[in-house]
Design an enzyme around this catalytic site. Sequence first.
Site, short mmCIF file in Angstrom:
data_model
loop_
_atom_site.label_atom_id
_atom_site.label_comp_id
_atom_site.label_asym_id
_atom_site.label_seq_id
_atom_site.Cartn_x
_atom_site.Cartn_y
_atom_site.Cartn_z
N HIS A 140 28.39 -52.88 -50.40
CA HIS A 140 28.12 -51.56 -50.99
C HIS A 140 28.11 -51.59 -52.52
O HIS A 140 27.62 -50.66 -53.15
CB HIS A 140 29.10 -50.51 -50.45
CG HIS A 140 30.50 -50.60 -50.99
ND1 HIS A 140 31.54 -51.18 -50.28
CD2 HIS A 140 31.06 -50.18 -52.16
CE1 HIS A 140 32.65 -51.10 -50.98
NE2 HIS A 140 32.39 -50.49 -52.13
N ASP A 200 30.27 -55.55 -44.73
CA ASP A 200 30.39 -55.07 -46.10
C ASP A 200 30.67 -56.21 -47.07
O ASP A 200 31.49 -56.09 -47.99
CB ASP A 200 31.48 -54.01 -46.23
CG ASP A 200 31.39 -53.23 -47.55
OD1 ASP A 200 30.29 -53.21 -48.14
OD2 ASP A 200 32.41 -52.68 -48.00
N SER A 254 36.39 -52.48 -55.64
CA SER A 254 35.65 -52.98 -54.47
C SER A 254 35.04 -54.35 -54.79
O SER A 254 34.38 -54.52 -55.81
CB SER A 254 34.53 -52.00 -54.10
OG SER A 254 35.05 -50.82 -53.59
#
Length: 425
Positions: A147, A177, A261
């Site tokens: 992402h 992911d 992230s």
Amino acid sequence: MTMNYNKQKQKTTYWRGIFSGLVGALVLGLTFLLIGYGFNYRVQPVHSQEQPLSSTDFENTITSVVDKTRDAVVTVSNYQNQQNLQNALPFPYNQFQNQEDSQGQEQGQDGGIDLDKFDSQQVLTATGSGVVYKVDGKTAYIVTNHHVIDGADSVEVTMANGDTLEAKIVGSDSLSDLAVLSIDASKVTQTIEFAKSEDVKVGNIAIAIGSPIGSEYASSVTQGIVSGLDRQEQVDSDGDGNPDWEMTVLQTDAAINPGNSGGALVNSQGKLIGINSSKLADETIEGMGFAIPADDVAKIAQELEENGQIVRPQLGVSMYDLSAISLNSRQEVLKLDENTTDGAIVVEVVAGSAAEEAGLQQYDVITKVNDTDITDSQSLKKALYDYKVGDTITVTYLREGKQATAKITLKAPNNQTNTMQGSQN
């Protein structure tokens, strides 16, 4: 004369006896003392082992880990083409488009801002973090979240020392992911080694390194513990608002913020135990962040390096959760008893698929893959993805209430796009 001599001799013997006795007692006492001291010396624990880890030792552990790993954690910038740049620019720059100045001239002409030349330029859309885990010759490999780079037209990586490099997307996978990037290895000074997930325990030190909020806070470090293992996180990989995958993650209370992230979660030895991916964000929730476990990261990263994508096997069916339909439908349409509530309904069989070749039909209810119970469409996917294309599995299913099995050799999908609920696999 003889008597006096004997008396003197007796006196001498008497004092010699006393002296010998004293010497013997002294020697014996010293012997017991030394034996006792030696015994105590041997059995007494080392004093330092009884003491808890001091604050100085703890700080030294953290700083040592940071020194060992921080330069391997980078900032990842996602740039995308922006045709209507004025919508992305802050006020007042977005007001220049199609406005006339006081002399009737459009801004963008004769000294104004000509946005036409920016029409095909790229703008920074998202930032995150990444981890350099491998150097192979002149190429270094970075793992980050899917992402973070999703939709990117170009990607840049900023090293811990501020150097910025162009990065190539080697491969990316929405379900896990995870994504792998490559950069020129000449600027790389550190890599991070993967830990084994089986060695990670609840309560272990967990140190998060990344770029929360953006590059301004690059190389930020937060510390906590591993709060939980094998947590299940719902993933909506196709953006339709319905979860279509259940990811297994580990939980930590180390602070995880937007921008973390794709960053590193490392243990007290400086080994990567996870890639930070998400957190629960609510005013009533504190300290619940999640990371993709190291074993999963290593496996996915290797396949992305080799193939550029994750090739998952498919049965070739569209599915629906048995639990999502009414009791009347289960009994009247599927001919199931009232106690059968778990399974994945075959809604459609794709022509030429592995399922069709094995004889599966519409309205069959899949209840097992080999020895794994199937409760719904997600669990069927998860069970299938433990196997590779070409593997043969045994599928147990119900057809009009009667149990049957089929041997199915798994095939690769025609593409990597799945639709779910109804879901295709």
